[in-house]
Design an enzyme around this catalytic site. Sequence first.
Site: not given
Length: 324
Positions: A104, A121, A179, A199
């Site tokens: 991200h 996150e 991740h 992605r």
Amino acid sequence: MNTLYPLKFQPLFHYRIWGGDKLRTVLNKDYSENNIGESWEISTVPGNESVVSKGSLKGNTINELIKEYGADFLGENVLERFGTDFPLLIKFIDAKTPLSIQVHPDDVLAKKRHNSFGKNEMWYVMGADKDAELIIGFNKLLDKKSYKASIEKGDIEEALNKVKVLEGDTFFIPAGRVHAIGAGVMIAEIQQTSDVTYRIFDFNRVDEKTGATRELHTEQSVDAIDFNLIDNYKTVYSLSEANNKLVHTRYFKTNILNIQGNISLTVSKKESFKILICIEGDVDILYQNKMEMLNRGETILLPASLDYKVLISATNAKILEVYI
């Protein structure tokens, strides 16, 4: 104007190619579709706004409540920092098969490219099958050139760091860290309000719904990745107290409440709303001579307005307490 109170929201369920059925069978979520991978518990992502599920404010979205109540809902410090943009997205995720390898962007890159928050996150593992793994970071030092060469060669999997996990394991995943959630892992995810994902690799699989492979974002990801290596990605924490520090960052703060009886929480209009995510057991939340039950797999938001204390009561339960 109605008085604010602890708010539950209707979950938003999302089909995912890798989704399973544990959100229904383990967390008792109410849906019938197969391959539901995510339950968005609290969201203001456009097109996915959470709606209050009960009480006098039933049917209102979070954005409507922010518009009407402002600092009474968010807290003065949150309103000053973020304006009327709600800063958090809360999810449960069930991976029957592995998620794609992804990354991200941070706030700067996300703002420039998508007019969005970045996506920092954290994951709390709520369940893990035997030998289940997460992918977090790399196992060797790469740079942009060697990374792109590995992507083109098709051997990027060999450079990924894999971590076997158990229930209760916790990880902070800052923007830029490569991740993926592995097969057999169910997590509670706390993140910035963002749905921007690059992605990197998707195991060459085909989505049965579309009959196509999913888009990769090779070029976008290169400038987003943090290639630094870290010795240990797992968050170390204690359960020795009733209220224990878990992950504290500038984006959100999370504590784990280990409840063996009663615990008191203060919510302050000056500071921030609080979100409670029940990860183990069931609890009674007592406030202003009223009571609300919170079961495992449920989430509730405590508005900042009332400068009140809530009493949480249980014989054996754990809650994630989240705030700004």
